[in-house]
Every structure is written in structure tokens, then in C-alpha cells.
Write a protein that holds these residues in place. Structure first.
Motif, PDB file in Angstrom:
ATOM      1  N   UNK A  58       0.805  -1.237   0.000  1.00 12.31           N
ATOM      2  CA  UNK A  58       0.000   0.000   0.000  1.00 12.31           C
ATOM      3  C   UNK A  58       0.830   1.276   0.000  1.00 12.31           C
ATOM      4  N   UNK A  59       1.931   1.308   0.777  1.00 17.60           N
ATOM      5  CA  UNK A  59       2.754   2.519   0.836  1.00 17.60           C
ATOM      6  C   UNK A  59       3.385   2.808  -0.512  1.00 17.60           C
ATOM      7  N   UNK A  60       3.947   1.776  -1.148  1.00 17.40           N
ATOM      8  CA  UNK A  60       4.608   1.965  -2.441  1.00 17.40           C
ATOM      9  C   UNK A  60       3.599   2.370  -3.512  1.00 17.40           C
ATOM     10  N   UNK A  61       2.413   1.770  -3.468  1.00 19.87           N
ATOM     11  CA  UNK A  61       1.393   2.087  -4.462  1.00 19.87           C
ATOM     12  C   UNK A  61       0.932   3.535  -4.339  1.00 19.87           C
ATOM     13  N   UNK A  62       0.652   3.968  -3.107  1.00 18.46           N
ATOM     14  CA  UNK A  62       0.222   5.351  -2.902  1.00 18.46           C
ATOM     15  C   UNK A  62       1.360   6.315  -3.236  1.00 18.46           C
ATOM     16  N   UNK A  63       2.570   5.984  -2.842  1.00 19.87           N
ATOM     17  CA  UNK A  63       3.714   6.849  -3.129  1.00 19.87           C
ATOM     18  C   UNK A  63       3.902   7.035  -4.635  1.00 19.87           C
ATOM     19  N   UNK A  64       3.746   5.959  -5.378  1.00 20.95           N
ATOM     20  CA  UNK A  64       3.879   6.044  -6.830  1.00 20.95           C
ATOM     21  C   UNK A  64       2.843   6.985  -7.420  1.00 20.95           C
ATOM     22  N   UNK A  65       1.600   6.852  -6.966  1.00 19.35           N
ATOM     23  CA  UNK A  65       0.534   7.715  -7.490  1.00 19.35           C
ATOM     24  C   UNK A  65       0.735   9.168  -7.079  1.00 19.35           C
ATOM     25  N   UNK A  66       1.204   9.389  -5.862  1.00 20.80           N
ATOM     26  CA  UNK A  66       1.471  10.759  -5.411  1.00 20.80           C
ATOM     27  C   UNK A  66       2.531  11.410  -6.283  1.00 20.80           C
ATOM     28  N   UNK A  67       3.582  10.683  -6.580  1.00 20.60           N
ATOM     29  CA  UNK A  67       4.657  11.246  -7.407  1.00 20.60           C
ATOM     30  C   UNK A  67       4.166  11.513  -8.827  1.00 20.60           C
ATOM     31  N   UNK A  68       3.316  10.636  -9.333  1.00 21.62           N
ATOM     32  CA  UNK A  68       2.763  10.855 -10.677  1.00 21.62           C
ATOM     33  C   UNK A  68       1.938  12.140 -10.742  1.00 21.62           C
ATOM     34  N   UNK A  69       1.327  12.494  -9.615  1.00 24.65           N
ATOM     35  CA  UNK A  69       0.503  13.693  -9.568  1.00 24.65           C
ATOM     36  C   UNK A  69       1.311  14.939  -9.207  1.00 24.65           C
ATOM     37  N   UNK A  70       2.625  14.791  -9.110  1.00 25.21           N
ATOM     38  CA  UNK A  70       3.485  15.945  -8.883  1.00 25.21           C
ATOM     39  C   UNK A  70       3.916  16.165  -7.462  1.00 25.21           C
ATOM     40  N   UNK A  71       3.460  15.325  -6.529  1.00 27.42           N
ATOM     41  CA  UNK A  71       3.876  15.466  -5.124  1.00 27.42           C
ATOM     42  C   UNK A  71       5.137  14.623  -4.951  1.00 27.42           C
TER      43      UNK A  71
ATOM     44  N   UNK B  24       3.969  18.495   0.992  1.00 28.25           N
ATOM     45  CA  UNK B  24       3.406  19.213  -0.162  1.00 28.25           C
ATOM     46  C   UNK B  24       4.049  20.574  -0.365  1.00 28.25           C
ATOM     47  N   UNK B  25       3.964  21.031  -1.612  1.00 31.85           N
ATOM     48  CA  UNK B  25       4.479  22.351  -1.975  1.00 31.85           C
ATOM     49  C   UNK B  25       3.372  23.328  -2.376  1.00 31.85           C
ATOM     50  N   UNK B  26       2.153  22.832  -2.542  1.00 35.92           N
ATOM     51  CA  UNK B  26       1.089  23.697  -3.055  1.00 35.92           C
ATOM     52  C   UNK B  26      -0.267  23.159  -2.640  1.00 35.92           C
ATOM     53  N   UNK B  27      -1.293  24.004  -2.840  1.00 33.36           N
ATOM     54  CA  UNK B  27      -2.666  23.572  -2.578  1.00 33.36           C
ATOM     55  C   UNK B  27      -3.053  22.422  -3.503  1.00 33.36           C
ATOM     56  N   UNK B  28      -2.517  22.441  -4.723  1.00 32.97           N
ATOM     57  CA  UNK B  28      -2.801  21.356  -5.661  1.00 32.97           C
ATOM     58  C   UNK B  28      -2.262  20.033  -5.147  1.00 32.97           C
ATOM     59  N   UNK B  29      -1.089  20.083  -4.520  1.00 33.46           N
ATOM     60  CA  UNK B  29      -0.534  18.863  -3.918  1.00 33.46           C
ATOM     61  C   UNK B  29      -1.459  18.330  -2.833  1.00 33.46           C
ATOM     62  N   UNK B  30      -1.996  19.239  -2.024  1.00 36.01           N
ATOM     63  CA  UNK B  30      -2.882  18.831  -0.932  1.00 36.01           C
ATOM     64  C   UNK B  30      -4.142  18.180  -1.483  1.00 36.01           C
ATOM     65  N   UNK B  31      -4.734  18.807  -2.504  1.00 35.65           N
ATOM     66  CA  UNK B  31      -5.948  18.249  -3.105  1.00 35.65           C
ATOM     67  C   UNK B  31      -5.677  16.867  -3.697  1.00 35.65           C
ATOM     68  N   UNK B  32      -4.527  16.718  -4.353  1.00 32.98           N
ATOM     69  CA  UNK B  32      -4.176  15.419  -4.939  1.00 32.98           C
ATOM     70  C   UNK B  32      -4.002  14.365  -3.851  1.00 32.98           C
ATOM     71  N   UNK B  33      -3.383  14.756  -2.745  1.00 29.86           N
ATOM     72  CA  UNK B  33      -3.159  13.810  -1.651  1.00 29.86           C
ATOM     73  C   UNK B  33      -4.484  13.324  -1.073  1.00 29.86           C
ATOM     74  N   UNK B  34      -5.431  14.250  -0.862  1.00 33.83           N
ATOM     75  CA  UNK B  34      -6.730  13.855  -0.312  1.00 33.83           C
ATOM     76  C   UNK B  34      -7.473  12.939  -1.286  1.00 33.83           C
TER      77      UNK B  34
END
Length: 934
Positions: A3-16, A46-56
Motif C-alpha cells: 500500500x505505501x509503495x502504491x500510494x507513493x507512486x501515485x502521489x509522485x505521478x501527480x506531482x507530489x 506538499x508544496x502547493x494547494x494542488x498537492x494537498x488536493x491530490x493527496x486527499x
């Protein structure tokens, strides 16, 4: 994929991109400043509001909980969670705009409160709420908890100082909410208004009853008469409804005049009785403090740190302020007339010294009056101020019934009591004691119409107890409000709604005892687990304390990484003792990674409110890790430097010449584990001992024994000669030991503690004769002096080391104790002083400062560490951090200093760093004084 690796991969794909999944990062983020330990799945910064929205969005999709975190100073457990930990302190930490005319500032959630104050100061403005953790707590965290502080009476709570919020709800809805409500509150769910209108009676009767009612959701702000203010609802919601991305805060102008009135009373309850009457005089602060806290400040900081107080066993510190001096003084006089004994202070420096008792005492309350570890959990309950005195008497009785003790203090004008309690969590049955007391205490405070929390929030510590304070209808409202914003229960689950049990996830009981320790840990009963659990997580090590002369924590200031803070290291050690996430024991990579950049400066031993001594813990870890095993090269070279120095001392010129040959120098440094960019100090042509032995000394004078350390003897004999000159001029007859002795400092710092104990044992045995005869022992090198004063007591038994420790002095201490001695004139001489870290931490530098002041010098005292820190800055892999640490205070001061300015640095490592990184040369106090002798 896990689960950690899967979520981390998706977060990085979204720019986080700043995502941490390693076990070290997870371990050090497993706790905040509370009792609770919850290992996160991963951390994102996160570096931006967009990062926060992507994380949620991604957490909802992956069914992973999300917890927002600022500085991690929550004492209720609201900043730990089992899923994604969103750390705002690393990147989203800026003040975006200050509008002086509107008196507002726009900030990101990770900005530290003190940084906001610095940004507002040029406009003569400030942010009103001032929690004790202001040097490191973030505005986002303050909004999450609805933080208050000492001056809530004057400036209000955080919720009173919000002009607007931007956030992302748990269902992904973006929120743009002006304070005061209204149609501009885009994103305010329509269902929320319907919910409020259907439950007006419950909200009007149970919420907003007094200023410090912080438990639960602040539903009173949603009432029609309060403008359906969703922004103020979010303040204090502990990250369970939405995640903040930006805040517009109101700023205030400080009044021109202040007066502090200290009122004395017979006991803490009597002070509580008196607080409501004080409120009639419109104070900005009304703080209660108990004699037990004053006593611990005296013990830990010295009697000189506590100014004279009015008669009593408890005090109210009352501040009145305004723009009319006469009116302020009149109010102060009227406040003073209401006390049993009173002191009125208008001098700002004297007032600051008195307030420091309150600040230091609060920090030192991590040890109970019984000398046991004291814990949070029931540390900020509040009652209506009119009830405070009666509540305090009943609370004292409750403590006695449960056989617990603590130091009471708090915001008495607001009815809020702070206390940490010595609940025996480390013992069998400790959890039950904890739960039983919390239930009884919650029942008591609810009976007074009070609040389980007065400013810290409910978190994991009190959420389960909310049914003792609120009706079933109110609790149902909490759940339905949560469902409006966060229907998937993504945000901070286990807090406020569907809470975790108060005795689940406790950190201290999970620690396993360890044996075979090399150090004694006298202050912790020989228990290493208790020693490392001194860290309560308040995070002072994340603050820049250098402006006030502090040292802790130089590596964190250089890297801004949690693992390089004292707290991060303590957490890694706590996880090692837990044994689940960090399972390799003393040799765990996570522990060694966290300790690698520890300078062993001992700054935390004095600057940390709880008395953490990370230098000693690092020595223990290195000892246990390498016992019977090959060690790093630097342990053999730098760690055994005194032996090599004695050998080189037989032919110093030849050794110096060889080390200047590049073809020999480079491989020699590589073999020794030394960074090639370092300049090696030259061995002295004549040692100090050789000079002293051949020189004729006066036959009269008070005897004093010089402790001749390796650094003075072999590298800086001029310091020894100057010390002799100053002592003889002061009427002393210096002598040295018959045989060379060593404090074993380099063995200690590299964890070679068996050898260190033997070496130090021989040294103490030789010094004992002088100590028993009452002859002062004067150390010239601060780090070696500190070993005799402190480390020797941990490596040897107190009966052996104690007499020598008590007779060991610094030069400044001895001269200050000498009747009739006056320093040579240094009238107007500019001095930049870099106190050695061990000098600061163990002996304190106050006597040196006083001596220089009496001599007439104009001293600029630097805080922080020089960065060399013995062997640390010399070792491979540490050079960049060493230079970065020097760049915090030392190097800027050297660049600003005029050629006439003396650079005072008693520590050999400090002088070495100065010479290595600048064209300046440092001098020892003895040299500075000797130059001015008649």
C-alpha cells in the motif's frame, strides 16, 4: 505492490515528489508531543494547494487515512496517524503577504508563528495568540487546535484572529471561507446549514458557554446569530473536516505601555479564587504559577534565575497594557491592591525575567515533584473562571486519591489549568491507572461546566471522554458534521468522532528494558528507556534558539530534517526500544542514520526542557554497536587522539613536516577517516607540561591544580602559559599532576566507553587527593572540564567522581570566587565570544560573561555551535554540515567583526574551526586577560 509503495507512486505521478517511505522517516514521525505512538504508512511534504488536493483524492481512492501535521507539537495526539502524514513545515512555510493597512497577513499553513511575527514586526504589528511553543509551532497547527496562549484575555483565541481560510474538505471540495460567514463562503456545504437549523436548541445550550470551551466542534459559530461562520468552525476541528492550504490572519498593534503585577497567595487554589476579581481590570494576561514550579526552576537553572517574588506559595502574574502610561499604572496599582502581597514591575528586562519563570517552569514540568516522568493526557482542562478555585481544591484531592503528582500552572484568567502527571505508564497496570484517572478527571471537570480541553484539542487523549461532557444529541451532531465534510472518514480518523480509546497506542508502555549499559543514567534510575522517553516531543530543538545564546539543535538548523533534530533522534531510539518498526537493536540502520549528524554538542542537555542528553545516548549506541567489533577508522584515529599526540610529542617537528607533504598527507587523512578539506593543527614544539616543569614557579600563594588536557598540552601550550600568568597574578600557586592525565573525552564521544572508564578512573584517582584537600582543580579546555564535572559521574560511581566534580572549576568560576580579585581593564574592548557548547551546557557561561562585563569589555555573545564539535566536523561525511552550522552564527559574526575585535573561543575545536574557515584567530579567556596584566 504494498500500500505505501502504491500510494507513493501515485502521489509522485501527480506531482507530489517529496514523499518519504523509508523506515527512518516513518519511525521519527510516529509521535508528536503527546503520549501516543502511531506509525504512519508514509510521509509527504506538499508544496502547493494542488498537492494537498491530490493527496486527499488519492488517499480516498486508496482507502488510506490522512493526517495533517505542522511542527508536531500537539500534546493531545492530533498530529499522528496510521496512513499518510502530510507535513506542511518543510515547504508550505511562507508568509505570502502582509497588508499593514488592513492589518492582515496571508500565510501558508506550515509557517512558524515566530516567523510570522518577524514578518509583521517592521509594520509594528503582531499576531495576537502566543502559545508557549511560538518559536516552532505552525499557524496551521494553531488553527487546527484553536491555540490560545498567555495573552488570550488581550488578543483572543486563534479563532478570534482569522480573517479567512482556504482548505480542501475530506470529500475533495475546495473551500474558500471568509470569517464572519456570508455568501462568499464558496464550498460551504448546503447540508451543513440544514443540519444546524434542525439542531438549534442543542447548539445554543451546549456550545460557546465560556471562552475556553475547546472540546468538540465549535458549533456555536454556525448559529444564525453568529453568521453561519464555517471558517471559525474549522478552527479547532483538529484536521478532521478539512485540510488547510492558506490562511488570512488578523494582526494587532502592541500597546505602548505594559506593567506586570505579581500577586502572592497562600496556595494555588487561593490564587484561583482571586483570578476572577483581576478580570475587572482588563488584563492582557492572568497566569497562575505554583511554588513547586519556582523551586524546580531554581534547582535546574540556578537560584539567580528567579527574581525576588512576593510572599506566598502561589502567584498570579497579571499583565495590564495600554497606550496611556498613567492609566496603565493606575490599573496596575488597583490590581496590586487586591493581593495578599504584590510586586509591580514596569522595567521590561525585569518583567521578562519574571515571565521566564513561567516559561521555563512549564518546560521543566516533564518531571513531577516526586522526580518521576510526568506525562501529558490531562494537561489543559478548563472551567469557567469563577469556578477555578473550587475546581483546583477538588482536583488536588483527586490527585491525592490516585496517588499522582504534578506541577500546576496555567491561564487562570481563562480558567485553564496545565499540569503533567507522573502516571506510572512504564509499570504493569499503568494503563489502568491512566484510564481510571482520566475518567475521574473528566467527570470532575464536566461537573463544573468545564471543558476537557482548554486549548490543546481533544485528539487521542480526550476524544473518547466527550460523552462525559456532551449529550448524545451533541455527539450525534459531531458525527453528522464530520459526514458532511468527510463522508469517507479520510481525515484524522480516531479523533473527535469514532474515537480511539484513550489508553490505546500509548508510546511509553511499548518500550522494552535494556541491560548491560555503560553509562549510569543516575537521573533516570539507570533506565535507558526512561532516559530517551524524557523527550516529550515539544520540539524546542526545531526552533532557532541561537539569538538568546542557545545551542540546541545545530544539525537541525543546518538540514531542516526531522531526523536531525534532538526529537527525531529520541524517536528513533524509542522505536528501537519498541522493537517493531526498528527491529535491529543498537545496530539498527535507522538509529545510526538519525544519530550520524548529532554533533555531541550537549546543547540539548541544557536547552531541552526535559533534559535530554543526546550526546550520552549516542555514546551508548556507539558503544553497544561496536563492542567487540571493528570500528570506523575515525574511532581509532580521532577517538584515540591523546595517545597519538603523546607519540607525536616526542618528535613534533618531524611529524609536522611529514604531514605537510601532500603525498603523505592525503593517504594519512584517508586512512584516519578525516575529510581532506580539513587543516590539521600542528603539534607544539614544546608541550605545556615541559614548559611548566622547566619554569620556576612562585613558592607562595593559594594552591590550585591545573588539569592539563591533551589539547592544551600538545597543541595550544600558549593557553596554559596564559592561564598560569593570570592565576599567579590573582594570588594562586598553580601546580600540575605528576603524570600526564586524560579525561578520555575522545573515547567517550566515539563510544569506546570501557577504555574511557579505565582512563577516567585513573585520572580521577590522581585528582582526588587535591579535591579532598579542598584544592580547586582548574580546567583549561571546556570539553575536558565538562567531562570531570558531568560525564565522569556517569562512567564512574558518584562516590569516586563526585568530590572531583565538585572541586573542578573553569578559570572564570575560580576568579569570580576569589576574594578581592579584579579583572584587568578591558574598557571598551570589542569581543565576539563563541562559548564552547559543553561549557554552555554543563558549566554555563554566565560567570565568563559577568567577568568580561566587569572588565569593561563590549561582548557580543554568539549562540549555537561552531560546527567542528570535536571529531564531528573533521570526519568524512560531515564537512558540509559542519560548515553550515558555523554559518548560522559564527562565520557571519567573524565577517562583521573589525580587525580590533578579539574573537574569544575557549574551546580548542572552536579555535580550530575559526582558523580553518576564516582568516581570524581565536583566543582563550586566559590569553585575553593575560595580555592586559600589568
Amino acid at each position: 505492490m504494498d500500500p505505501a509503495a502504491s500510494l507513493a507512486t501515485d502521489l509522485r505521478r501527480r506531482g507530489l515528489t517529496d514523499v518519504l517511505t523509508d523506515s527512518t522517516s516513518r519511525s521519527i514521525h510516529s509521535s508528536d508531543a503527546s503520549l501516543y505512538r502511531v506509525l504512519p504508512l508514509l510521509i509527504a511534504r506538499p508544496r502547493s494547494a494542488e498537492d494537498v488536493a491530490a493527496a486527499i483524492e488519492l488517499c480516498a481512492r486508496h482507502e488510506v487515512p490522512l493526517t495533517a501535521r505542522g511542527a508536531g507539537t500537539s500534546v493531545a495526539g492530533n498530529a499522528v496517524g496510521p496512513g499518510l502524514l502530510l507535513d506542511f513545515s518543510r515547504h508550505m512555510n511562507r508568509v505570502l503577504h502582509v497588508d499593514a493597512e488592513a492589518r492582515t497577513a496571508v500565510v501558508q499553513p506550515g509557517v512558524v508563528q515566530a516567523a510570522l511575527q518577524r514578518a509583521a514586526a517592521p509594520y509594528e504589528l503582531r499576531f495576537g495568540p502566543d502559545p508557549s511553543t511560538y518559536t516552532r509551532c505552525t499557524i496551521g497547527g494553531m488553527i487546527g487546535n484553536n491555540s490560545c496562549g498567555s495573552r488570550t484575555l488581550g488578543y483572543g483565541r486563534t479563532s478570534d484572529n482569522i480573517a479567512g481560510l482556504k482548505a480542501v474538505a475530506g470529500d475533495g471540495t475546495p473551500l474558500d471561507l471568509p470569517a464572519g460567514g456570508g455568501v462568499a463562503a464558496s464550498g460551504s456545504p448546503a447540508a451543513l446549514r440544514d443540519l444546524v437549523m434542525a439542531n438549534l436548541a442543542t447548539i445554543r445550550t451546549e456550545f460557546g458557554r465560556f471562552g475556553r470551551q475547546m472540546s468538540g466542534y465549535a458549533l456555536e459559530h454556525l448559529l444564525p446569530e453568529n453568521g453561519f461562520d464555517v471558517a471559525r468552525l474549522l478552527v479547532g476541528s483538529e484536521g478532521t473536516l478539512a485540510v488547510l492550504t492558506e490562511a488570512t490572519v488578523r494582526l494587532v498593534r502592541d500597546p505602548a505601555y505594559r506593567a506586570l503585577v505579581v500577586l502572592g497567595y497562600g496556595d494555588i487554589a487561593a490564587a484561583g479564587d482571586a483570578a476572577p476579581a483581576v478580570l475587572e481590570h482588563r488584563p492582557t494576561a492572568c497566569e497562575g504559577i505554583d511554588a513547586r514550579i519556582v523551586d524546580v526552576v531554581r534547582r535546574r537553572r540556578g537560584a539567580h534565575t528567579v527574581p525576588e517574588l512576593p510572599r506566598g506559595a502561589a502567584w498570579l502574574f497579571v499583565e495590564v497594557a495600554g497606550d496611556d502610561e498613567a492609566e496603565v499604572l493606575d490599573r496596575a496599582a488597583r490590581v496590586a491592591a487586591g493581593g495578599e502581597d504584590a510586586l509591580v514591575v514596569t522595567d521590561r528586562a525585569k518583567a521578562a525575567a519574571l515571565w521566564r519563570i513561567r516559561e521555563d517552569g512549564a518546560g521543566l514540568s516533564g518531571r513531577s515533584p516526586a522526580g518521576l516522568p510526568a506525562h501529558a493526557g490531562w494537561e489543559d482542562a478548563a472551567v469557567p473562571p469563577a469556578m477555578l478555585g473550587r475546581y483546583l481544591r477538588d482536583f488536588e484531592s483527586l490527585l491525592a486519591e490516585h496517588r499522582l503528582t504534578g506541577f500546576p500552572y496555567g491561564h487562570f484568567g481563562d480558567g485553564c489549568l496545565h499540569i503533567r502527571l507522573d502516571v506510572p505508564l512504564e509499570r504493569p497496570g499503568g494503563r489502568k491507572v491512566f484510564r481510571d484517572f482520566l475518567v475521574a478527571a473528566a467527570t470532575l471537570v464536566a461537573g463544573y461546566g468545564g471543558s476537557l480541553s482548554g486549548e490543546h484539542g481533544d485528539g487521542r487523549a480526550r476524544s473518547e471522554l466527550l460523552p462525559l461532557m456532551y449529550s448524545a444529541a451533541a455527539l450525534d451532531l459531531f458525527a453528522r458534521v464530520k459526514a458532511v465534510f468527510d463522508p469517507g472518514d479520510v481525515l484524522n480518523p480516531g479523533v473527535l468522532v469514532r474515537p480511539r480509546p484513550v489508553d490505546a497506542d500509548l508510546r511509553v508502555p511499548a518500550a522494552r528494558p535494556v541491560g548491560g549499559l555503560a553509562l549510569a543514567y543516575h537521573a533516570d534510575g539507570g533506565d535507558f528507556a526512561q532516559a530517551v522517553h524524557r523527550c516529550t516531543g515539544v520540539g524546542k530543538c526545531r526552533a532557532d534558539n541561537t539569538a538568546t545564546g542557545g545551542v540546541m539543535c545545530p544539525s537541525y538548523l543546518a538540514t531542516k530534517e526531522e531526523k536531525d533534530s534532538t526529537r527525531g533522534r529520541a524517536r528513533a531510539l524509542q522505536e528501537m526500544l519498541n522493537g517493531s518498526a526498528v527491529s535491529g537493536g543498537w545496530r539498527s540502520p535507522e538509529v545510526h542514520e538519525a544519530l550520524d549528524l548529532c554533533l555531541s554538542c550537549k546543547g540539548c542537555a541544557s536547552d531541552c526542557p526535559t533534559g535530554i542528553d543526546m550526546a550520552s545516548y549516542k555514546s551508548e549506541v556507539l558503544y553497544q554497536s561496536y563492542k567487540g567489533r571493528p570500528r570506523p577508522a575515525a574511532h581509532y584515529s580521532l577517538g584515540r587522539l591523546p595517545r597519538w599526540a603523546r607519540l607525536a610529542g616526542r618528535m613534533p617537528r618531524a611529524v609536522n613536516a611529514l604531514l605537510r607533504v601532500p603525498a603523505l598527507r592525503r593517504p594519512a587523512l584517508a586512512l584516519a577517516g578525516v575529510d581532506p578539506r580539513r587543516t590539521l593543527p600542528a603539534f607544539a614544539a614544546e608541550t605545556f607540561r615541559a614548559w611548566f616543569t622547566r619554569s620556576r614557579r612562585p613558592a607562595s600563594g593559594e594552591p590550585v591544580l591545573l588539569f592539563v588536557d591533551t589539547f592544551t598540552d600538545h597543541f595550544a601550550p600558549e593557553v596554559g602559559r596564559a592561564t598560569v600568568a593570570v592565576l599567579e597574578a590573582a594570588g594562586y600557586r598553580p601546580r600540575i599532576s605528576e603524570r600526564p592525565q586524560c579525561c578520555a573525552l575522545t573515547w567517550i564521544s566515539t563510544g569506546q566507553l570501557d577504555a574511557a572508564g579505565k582512563i577516567l578512573g585513573r585520572t580521577v584517582a590522581e585528582l582526588a587527593e587535591a579535591a579532598e584537600a579542598g584544592v580547586p582543580i582548574v580546567g583549561m579546555e571546556p570539553s575536558c572540564t565538562a567531562v570531570l564535572r558531568s560525564d565522569a559521574r556517569e562512567l564512574l560511581d558518584e562516590a569516586t567522581a563526585g568530590p572531583v566534580a565538585r572541586m573542578t572549576r573553569t578559570l572564570a568560576e575560580l576568579l569570580s570566587e576569589t576574594p578581592g580579585w579584579r579583572p584587568p581593564a578591558l574598557d571598551g574592548a570589542p569581543v565576539v565570544a563563541q562559548p564552547h557548547c559543553h561549557h554552555h551546557a554543563i558549566m554555563g557561561w554566565d560567570q565568563d560573561a559577568r567577568l568580561l562585563r566587569e572588565a569593561g569589555a563590549e561582548v557580543r555573545r554568539l549562540g549555537g555551535c561552531c560546527g567542528l564539535a570535536g571529531n564531528f566536523g573533521v570526519e568524512k561525511g560531515h564537512y558540509e554540515v559542519s560548515v553550515a552550522v558555523a554559518g548560522q552564527q559564527l562565520l557571519p559574526a567573524l565577517r562583521q567583526a573589525t580587525p580590533e575585535t578579539a574573537v574569544l573561543a575557549d574551546g580548542f575545536s572552536c579555535r580550530t574551526q575559526i582558523a580553518d574557515l576564516s582568516p581570524r584567530q581565536g583566543v582563550h579567556l586566559a590569553q585575553l586577560l593575560a595580555e592586559r596584566l600589568p
